[in-house]
Structure formats: structure tokens, C-alpha cells
Design a protein around this motif. Structure first.
Motif, short mmCIF file in Angstrom:
data_model
loop_
_atom_site.label_atom_id
_atom_site.label_comp_id
_atom_site.label_asym_id
_atom_site.label_seq_id
_atom_site.Cartn_x
_atom_site.Cartn_y
_atom_site.Cartn_z
N VAL A 174 -67.71 -32.12 -14.92
CA VAL A 174 -68.95 -31.74 -15.59
C VAL A 174 -68.59 -31.05 -16.91
N SER A 175 -69.23 -31.47 -18.00
CA SER A 175 -68.91 -30.93 -19.32
C SER A 175 -69.91 -29.87 -19.75
N VAL A 176 -69.39 -28.83 -20.39
CA VAL A 176 -70.20 -27.77 -21.00
C VAL A 176 -69.79 -27.70 -22.46
N PHE A 177 -70.74 -27.83 -23.39
CA PHE A 177 -70.41 -27.99 -24.81
C PHE A 177 -70.59 -26.69 -25.61
N PHE A 178 -69.90 -26.66 -26.75
CA PHE A 178 -69.89 -25.50 -27.63
C PHE A 178 -70.09 -25.96 -29.07
N ASN A 179 -70.65 -25.06 -29.88
CA ASN A 179 -70.75 -25.34 -31.31
C ASN A 179 -69.40 -25.14 -31.97
N ILE A 180 -69.24 -25.68 -33.16
CA ILE A 180 -67.97 -25.64 -33.87
C ILE A 180 -67.49 -24.21 -34.09
N GLY A 181 -66.24 -23.95 -33.68
CA GLY A 181 -65.64 -22.63 -33.87
C GLY A 181 -66.15 -21.55 -32.93
N LYS A 205 -61.84 -25.21 -4.51
CA LYS A 205 -61.05 -24.79 -5.65
C LYS A 205 -61.56 -25.53 -6.89
N PHE A 206 -61.74 -24.78 -7.98
CA PHE A 206 -62.25 -25.38 -9.22
C PHE A 206 -61.22 -25.26 -10.33
N VAL A 207 -61.19 -26.26 -11.19
CA VAL A 207 -60.35 -26.23 -12.39
C VAL A 207 -61.27 -26.27 -13.60
N VAL A 208 -61.16 -25.26 -14.46
CA VAL A 208 -61.95 -25.21 -15.69
C VAL A 208 -60.98 -25.44 -16.86
N THR A 209 -61.22 -26.50 -17.62
CA THR A 209 -60.34 -26.88 -18.73
C THR A 209 -61.08 -26.76 -20.05
N GLY A 210 -60.51 -25.98 -20.96
CA GLY A 210 -61.12 -25.79 -22.27
C GLY A 210 -60.48 -26.68 -23.33
N TYR A 211 -61.32 -27.14 -24.28
CA TYR A 211 -60.85 -28.00 -25.36
C TYR A 211 -61.44 -27.54 -26.69
N ALA A 212 -60.78 -27.95 -27.79
CA ALA A 212 -61.33 -27.82 -29.14
C ALA A 212 -61.05 -29.14 -29.85
N ASP A 213 -61.78 -29.42 -30.94
CA ASP A 213 -61.50 -30.66 -31.65
C ASP A 213 -60.33 -30.46 -32.61
N ALA A 230 -62.81 -21.94 -21.91
CA ALA A 230 -62.59 -22.09 -20.47
C ALA A 230 -62.95 -20.79 -19.74
N GLU A 231 -62.59 -19.65 -20.31
CA GLU A 231 -62.90 -18.36 -19.69
C GLU A 231 -64.41 -18.12 -19.65
N ALA A 267 -65.79 -27.58 -22.48
CA ALA A 267 -64.97 -27.20 -21.33
C ALA A 267 -65.48 -28.02 -20.16
N THR A 268 -64.57 -28.44 -19.29
CA THR A 268 -64.96 -29.24 -18.13
C THR A 268 -64.71 -28.46 -16.85
N VAL A 269 -65.54 -28.75 -15.85
CA VAL A 269 -65.40 -28.15 -14.52
C VAL A 269 -65.24 -29.28 -13.53
N GLU A 270 -64.20 -29.19 -12.70
CA GLU A 270 -64.01 -30.20 -11.65
C GLU A 270 -63.44 -29.54 -10.41
#
Length: 272
Positions: A174-181, A205-213, A230-231, A267-270
Motif C-alpha cells: 500500500v502506497s502513501v504519498f508525499f509532496n516534493i521535499g 510483521k510490517f515493512v515500511v519502505t521510504g522513497y524519494a525521487d 518511512a518513519e 512510502a509503502t507498507v507491506e
């Protein structure tokens, strides 16, 4: 003296290069260097020219900014129509013409003053449609089998039959989105699917993965930004009742996995 100065200038926004892009930054520090030519219309003289300078901008609003441009210019010695050469040990040496400029003014942005809105989670779901369709088909088959067994019990055709409950079907991230910066969740609507996942598997158990472009900001800045994103989502999981001991945080930094590039600000949650 009436003259024209035409130059090609390369500008470097050090504020963005060193600190990463921020649409709320007030002051931008932009050094530049240029080359070109000068023309003196009064004396019909052309000369080579070069410049070094720094452009400062202060944001007043979405559309308006104050700018201060300081530059040092140098050109051939004959641009002012006079010979400024002098003799050194019997050799004629040409002097260069030099001048400083300082300009202050207002800038108005004629185009868009904001970035496109954060992508909706439905757009990302479309990328995983084939996977979601397969999962839904599995769930439909499991529910059909459950109904068949329950009907056997009701009709007393199978006394030993027991009710079978489908507890869980694997789900796509599942994706959770953020504005730039930013590391603040752009839309609380994105957390609805996260909440549904936790309610079905609160003890998992969950894995939260954070990303940036990867096209915005430096690698080190994007690594820190992906960690903060991610936090932020992990904190929401805790509020939903998930134990922090059951949450693993991963920071991927700047990536270009999805198109358009804005889809990577997430950030994704799985379930692990």
C-alpha cells in the motif's frame, strides 16, 4: 556611451544543490558566469566580454520575488572608443575595460507557481491491477468454497463438516504519498488502505519502505528524506495499534522506479 551587452550565462542554484529543493525556501543564492560581446553604438566598436556574478532572490509570495543581481564585467580595452594600452619594458600592453553592476528589482512568475498535486493512490493501484485481479480471484474462490461447506452443514449432509473462515489473503504493498521535499503525509486518504491492512493483520510483521525521487535533491538528502517518510508512516501504524516491535523501517533514498517521477515520492507498507 550607448552600448549593448549580449552574453550566454550558466547559472548554478547553490541553495538547491547543497540543501535540496524546497518550494518554501525564502532566499536562493545563484552564482553565474557568462561570455559574449559588447557593442558601443556611439563609437561603432565591438569587443569580447565576460562576466561573473551572483543573483539573489527573496520569495515574497507564490508569484512575486525580490531579486538583487551583483556582477563584475570585463571586456577588450577598446570598447569605450579609446586606446588604454600602456608600455611595459618597451612592449605595448593592452588594458581591459572593467565595470561592476548592481541591479535590484521584482520578479513575477507568469507560469505555474506550484507543483502538480501528489498522485492519488488509485493511480498506483492501476500499476498493480493484474496482481490485484489475481488476488481477488483467489479470494472469490476461497469464499465460494466457504459458502459450499456452510451449505452442507445447514442441510445436514455432512455432519462432520466444520465452518472454514478465510482469515487472510496476501495483499500488494500500500502506497502513501508525499509532496516534493516533504516528510508530512500529503493526503490522509492514503492511510485508509493502510488501516484496512492493519485491522486484518494487526499482529503481523510490517515493512515500511521510504522513497524519494532521484531527480530532485542530492543522494544524501534523498536518503534522509526517505528515512523520514518511512518513519512518518510507521508512526501512523503505531497509532493504529501495531506494536513498534513489529515494524521494520527501510530507506531506499532517491529512486526512479515509477513513471512519472512524482510517483516515487512515497512510502509503502507491506506484510513481511
Amino acid at each position: 556611451m550607448k552600448f549593448m551587452n549580449i552574453q550566454e550565462q550558466a547559472m548554478f542554484n547553490l541553495s538547491n544543490m547543497l540543501c535540496g529543493y524546497s518550494d518554501t525556501r525564502v532566499w536562493n543564492f545563484i552564482p553565474y558566469a557568462g561570455v559574449g560581446f559588447l557593442r558601443n553604438f556611439d563609437d561603432n566598436v565591438n569587443a569580447h566580454a565576460a562576466s561573473l556574478g551572483v543573483l539573489n532572490t527573496w520569495k515574497l509570495s507564490r508569484k512575486w520575488a525580490v531579486n538583487l543581481d551583483l556582477s563584475f564585467n570585463i571586456s577588450d580595452d577598446d570598447i569605450d572608443g579609446t586606446d588604454a594600452s600602456h608600455t611595459v619594458y618597451g612592449t605595448s600592453v593592452a588594458k581591459t575595460d572593467r565595470y561592476f553592476t548592481a541591479e535590484i528589482g521584482l520578479t513575477y512568475n507568469l507560469g505555474k507557481a506550484t507543483w502538480n498535486k501528489v498522485p492519488d493512490v488509485d493511480a498506483i493501484n492501476a500499476l498493480h491491477q493484474s496482481q490485484l485481479d489475481a488476488l481477488n480471484a483467489q479470494l472469490a474462490d476461497a469464499n465460494a468454497e466457504n459458502d459450499r461447506l456452510n451449505n452442507l452443514i445447514k442441510n445436514h449432509k455432512c455432519p462432520e463438516a466444520k465452518t472454514v473462515t478465510v482469515k487472510e489473503v496476501a495483499t500488494a504493498p500500500v502506497s502513501v504519498f508525499f509532496n516534493i521535499g516533504k516528510s508530512k503525509i500529503a493526503s490522509r486518504k492514503d492511510l485508509q488502505n493502510v488501516k484496512a491492512m492493519t485491522e486484518a493483520s494487526k499482529d503481523a510483521k510490517f515493512v515500511v519502505t521510504g522513497y524519494a525521487d532521484s531527480k530532485t535533491g542530492s543522494a544524501s538528502y534523498n536518503q534522509k528524506l526517505s528515512q523520514k517518510r518511512a518513519e512518518a508512516v510507521a508512526n501512523e501504524l503505531v497509532k493504529m495499534g501495531v506494536s513498534r516491535d513489529n515494524i521494520e523501517i527501510v530507506a531506499k533514498g532517491g529512486v526512479a522506479d515509477l513513471t512519472p517521477i512524482s510517483y516515487n515520492r512515497r512510502a509503502t507498507v507491506e506484510i513481511k
